[in-house]
Design a protein around this motif. Structure first.
Motif, mmCIF file in Angstrom:
data_model
loop_
_atom_site.group_PDB
_atom_site.id
_atom_site.type_symbol
_atom_site.label_atom_id
_atom_site.label_comp_id
_atom_site.label_asym_id
_atom_site.label_seq_id
_atom_site.Cartn_x
_atom_site.Cartn_y
_atom_site.Cartn_z
ATOM 1 N N GLY A 162 0.804 -1.212 0.000
ATOM 2 C CA GLY A 162 0.000 0.000 0.000
ATOM 3 C C GLY A 162 0.838 1.263 0.000
ATOM 4 N N GLY A 163 2.147 1.121 0.268
ATOM 5 C CA GLY A 163 3.023 2.278 0.329
ATOM 6 C C GLY A 163 3.896 2.392 -0.906
ATOM 7 N N CYS A 164 4.894 3.286 -0.843
ATOM 8 C CA CYS A 164 5.726 3.523 -2.023
ATOM 9 C C CYS A 164 7.183 3.717 -1.646
ATOM 10 C CB CYS A 164 5.206 4.715 -2.818
ATOM 11 S SG CYS A 164 5.340 6.281 -1.971
ATOM 12 N N GLY A 165 8.008 3.862 -2.661
ATOM 13 C CA GLY A 165 9.428 4.063 -2.474
ATOM 14 C C GLY A 165 9.995 4.825 -3.654
ATOM 15 N N LEU A 166 11.297 5.139 -3.569
ATOM 16 C CA LEU A 166 11.979 5.863 -4.636
ATOM 17 C C LEU A 166 13.112 5.006 -5.176
ATOM 18 C CD1 LEU A 166 12.588 8.502 -6.276
ATOM 19 C CD2 LEU A 166 14.134 9.117 -4.397
ATOM 20 N N MET A 167 13.137 4.820 -6.493
ATOM 21 C CA MET A 167 14.248 4.139 -7.160
ATOM 22 C C MET A 167 14.986 5.157 -8.009
ATOM 23 S SD MET A 167 16.298 1.907 -8.403
ATOM 24 C CE MET A 167 15.765 0.457 -7.508
ATOM 25 N N ILE A 168 16.317 5.167 -7.879
ATOM 26 C CA ILE A 168 17.160 5.998 -8.731
ATOM 27 C C ILE A 168 18.008 5.066 -9.583
ATOM 28 C CG2 ILE A 168 18.972 7.755 -8.797
ATOM 29 C CD1 ILE A 168 17.980 8.782 -6.126
ATOM 30 N N ASP A 436 5.352 11.261 7.984
ATOM 31 C CA ASP A 436 6.401 10.714 8.859
ATOM 32 C C ASP A 436 7.784 11.181 8.385
ATOM 33 O OD1 ASP A 436 8.241 9.169 10.247
ATOM 34 O OD2 ASP A 436 7.056 7.337 10.127
ATOM 35 N N ALA A 437 8.420 12.063 9.175
ATOM 36 C CA ALA A 437 9.728 12.612 8.796
ATOM 37 C C ALA A 437 10.787 11.521 8.695
ATOM 38 C CB ALA A 437 10.158 13.675 9.800
ATOM 39 N N SER A 438 10.729 10.533 9.573
ATOM 40 C CA SER A 438 11.718 9.443 9.539
ATOM 41 C C SER A 438 11.554 8.593 8.291
ATOM 42 C CB SER A 438 11.584 8.563 10.790
ATOM 43 O OG SER A 438 11.903 9.298 11.947
ATOM 44 N N TRP A 439 10.312 8.303 7.940
ATOM 45 C CA TRP A 439 10.076 7.503 6.727
ATOM 46 C C TRP A 439 10.587 8.247 5.497
ATOM 47 C CZ3 TRP A 439 7.544 8.342 2.157
ATOM 48 C CH2 TRP A 439 7.384 7.227 1.335
ATOM 49 N N ILE A 440 10.310 9.536 5.415
ATOM 50 C CA ILE A 440 10.760 10.325 4.269
ATOM 51 C C ILE A 440 12.285 10.349 4.184
ATOM 52 C CG2 ILE A 440 10.892 12.680 3.352
ATOM 53 C CD1 ILE A 440 8.013 13.084 4.235
ATOM 54 N N LYS A 441 12.941 10.513 5.327
ATOM 55 C CA LYS A 441 14.409 10.536 5.336
ATOM 56 C C LYS A 441 14.980 9.185 4.896
ATOM 57 C CE LYS A 441 18.433 11.164 8.320
ATOM 58 N NZ LYS A 441 18.909 11.455 9.701
ATOM 59 N N ASN A 442 14.447 8.099 5.447
ATOM 60 C CA ASN A 442 14.996 6.770 5.187
ATOM 61 C C ASN A 442 14.707 6.273 3.773
ATOM 62 O OD1 ASN A 442 16.004 6.626 7.818
ATOM 63 N ND2 ASN A 442 14.134 5.658 8.593
ATOM 64 N N ASN A 443 13.567 6.653 3.235
ATOM 65 C CA ASN A 443 13.123 6.055 1.976
ATOM 66 C C ASN A 443 13.188 6.998 0.762
ATOM 67 O OD1 ASN A 443 11.858 3.250 2.763
ATOM 68 N ND2 ASN A 443 11.213 4.712 4.334
ATOM 69 N N ILE A 444 13.314 8.289 1.025
ATOM 70 C CA ILE A 444 13.315 9.243 -0.101
ATOM 71 C C ILE A 444 14.577 10.094 -0.096
ATOM 72 C CG2 ILE A 444 12.038 11.039 -1.307
ATOM 73 C CD1 ILE A 444 10.486 8.436 -1.183
ATOM 74 N N THR A 445 14.680 11.023 0.846
ATOM 75 C CA THR A 445 15.729 12.036 0.767
ATOM 76 C C THR A 445 17.136 11.482 0.943
ATOM 77 O OG1 THR A 445 15.353 12.557 3.117
ATOM 78 C CG2 THR A 445 14.190 13.884 1.492
ATOM 79 N N SER A 446 17.319 10.400 1.710
ATOM 80 C CA SER A 446 18.662 9.837 1.888
ATOM 81 C C SER A 446 19.197 9.321 0.548
ATOM 82 C CB SER A 446 18.643 8.719 2.922
ATOM 83 O OG SER A 446 17.812 7.642 2.488
ATOM 84 N N LYS A 447 18.335 8.890 -0.332
ATOM 85 C CA LYS A 447 18.763 8.374 -1.636
ATOM 86 C C LYS A 447 19.204 9.503 -2.567
ATOM 87 C CE LYS A 447 15.747 4.327 -1.502
ATOM 88 N NZ LYS A 447 14.713 3.545 -2.194
ATOM 89 N N LEU A 448 18.710 10.688 -2.321
ATOM 90 C CA LEU A 448 19.062 11.821 -3.173
ATOM 91 C C LEU A 448 20.488 12.300 -2.912
ATOM 92 C CD1 LEU A 448 15.745 13.870 -2.878
ATOM 93 C CD2 LEU A 448 16.363 12.124 -4.552
ATOM 94 N N GLN A 449 21.076 11.879 -1.807
ATOM 95 C CA GLN A 449 22.424 12.320 -1.451
ATOM 96 C C GLN A 449 23.477 11.405 -2.072
ATOM 97 O OE1 GLN A 449 22.325 12.389 2.802
ATOM 98 N NE2 GLN A 449 20.647 13.837 2.898
#
Length: 449
Positions: A162-168, A436-449
């Protein structure tokens, strides 16, 4: 008397032509007509070479069409010229009357690189001795048979059902289409402008609520400009989720209040229940198709920043992916899945934008009533439904927390509340994750770095 009669009979016989002579004349006329047509045809054959594009690939369908409605075709020859080498792809002659041919061309003998297709066609005309019946056509192509190579950049991918993620990921060349395929659902990827010389793509994708963990097999796909395609899997982990089951009791008074809002959208026939079920099924399908359509109006870069904000001081009335049985007079009459969160606060409460973005829809949308849809980039969009009033218009840029509307009970709403949804490529996903700030950091923004 007899002499005159005999003379008269001879005169009558003299008026006719011998049968042999008559047939000879008819034959000469036919030959003359045929010759006239052959000499009269001064229009050469018409040639078409396809496809009508410069770049072609291994899967491209090349073909020629040659027509001559006058005297018909006599011969057709197709030659590929590549690196000074001439390769005959087709050579045919026609004894009978052939007015049109359409032939596919094989690319098996050709190599990558520039090539020229030359077509020569001759029709059956004789004027002026064949010169008017000759046609030639030529088209230049670049043949590319190498599919794009896919390089996975995000090696850790954790999702919830039901949720999502980011693939680069990166590609060896620019793609005409790229993304992640989950069953029959496609989540587009977006080429990033700051790829540092690489063809870098960001792709938000979901583990749809209705796909079991054992059936969830996402695959990166890419197609280049020549039509060459590539696929590859990647590492991921997904968590199965159990969703709630609920019952919705339908009453005649509720349907009498709700159905008039759909005037012109529902056939004016059948009972109240028949009309309600049409709305809950057919119009629901149309509305969800619209969400996919809205998702195509997205920014190729992220427009949002940080956790999304929610309706202040609101209680949850219904959750994402609740399975709903619709009951009428004690009988189950329908089943649907609730694909958002129902948030109740004060009547006509102010609704803030969940995050920064651009308004892509602000109008009535069937079961959702009055709706605002905000695009946040990369196919990520937020939906605000059952509104009593709307304060923004399509094309507006909004900031996180900006007033965009007020809650209401439009559409298929049983009372004043906000139906809040998050979609990725038009597919509804779990909104909780985006608060959820932790979910966003772990699953989205950390990958952008």
């Amino acid at each position: 008397m007899n002499k005159e009669t005999s003379l008269g009979n001879n005169k009558k016989k003299g008026k006719g032509l011998p049968l042999g002579l008559l047939l000879a004349i008819i034959g000469l006329l036919a030959l003359a007509g045929a010759a006239f047509m052959l000499f009269r045809d001064t229009t050469p054959p018409v040639i078409a070479i396809g496809p009508d594009m410069e770049l072609i690939g291994k899967q491209s369908e090349m073909n020629i069409v040659v027509e001559d409605p006058g005297s018909g075709l006599k011969s057709v020859e197709v030659v590929a010229v590549q690196a000074g080498k001439r390769i005959t792809l087709l050579s045919e002659t026609y004894a009978g009357t052939v007015m049109r041919i359409e032939k596919p061309l094989s690319l098996a003998e050709l190599k990558e690189g520039e090539l020229s297709i030359e077509v020569t066609a001759m029709d059956g005309s004789l004027y002026p001795f064949g010169a008017a019946g000759l046609s030639k056509a030529q088209k230049t192509y670049v043949l590319d048979t190498t599919p794009p190579r896919i390089f996975v950049q995000s090696h850790t991918n954790n999702l919830n059902q039901g949720g999502c993620g980011l693939m680069i990921f990166a590609l060896s060349e620019k793609a005409s289409s790229a993304g992640i395929l989950v069953g029959e659902r496609f989540f587009p990827a977006y080429l990033q402008p700051d790829g540092n010389g690489k063809f870098l793509y960001y792709c938000l994708f979901a583990h749809p609520w209705d796909v079991k963990s054992t059936d969830f097999k996402p695959m990166i796909t890419a197609v280049d400009g020549a039509g060459n395609s590539a696929k590859r899997s990647f590492n991921y982990h997904t968590n199965a989720r159990t969703f709630r089951h609920d019952r919705i009791n339908l009453s005649d008074s509720f349907m009498e209040k709700t159905i008039p809002e759909f005037q012109g959208l529902v056939p004016n026939e059948g009972s109240l229940l028949d009309q309600y079920l049409y709305i809950n099924n057919e119009i629901r399908k149309q509305n969800r198709a619209k969400l996919i359509e809205f998702s195509r109006r997205t920014s190729p870069v992220m427009l949002w920043d940080g956790p999304f904000v929610r309706l202040p001081n609101a209680a949850n009335r219904a959750r994402f992916a609740d399975a709903r049985d619709y009951m009428y007079k004690g009988n189950k009459v329908d089943f649907q899945t609730h694909l958002g969160l129902d948030l109740a606060s004060l009547q006509h409460a102010a609704v803030p934008a969940g995050n920064a973005g651009t308004i892509v829809f602000a109008d009535f949308l069937g079961i959702y009533g009055n709706v605002v849809v905000i695009d946040h980039g990369l196919g990520l969009q937020s939906l605000y439904a059952h509104l009593s009033s709307i304060s923004v218009a399509v094309g507006d840029t909004v900031a996180k927390g900006q007033l965009i509307a007020h809650t209401g009970s439009t559409g298929l709403a049983g009372g004043d509340h906000l139906h809040y949804g998050i979609t990725v490529a038009g597919i509804p996903t779990q909104p909780f994750e985006w608060w959820d700030a932790s979910w966003i950091k772990n699953n989205i923004t950390s990958k952008l770095q």
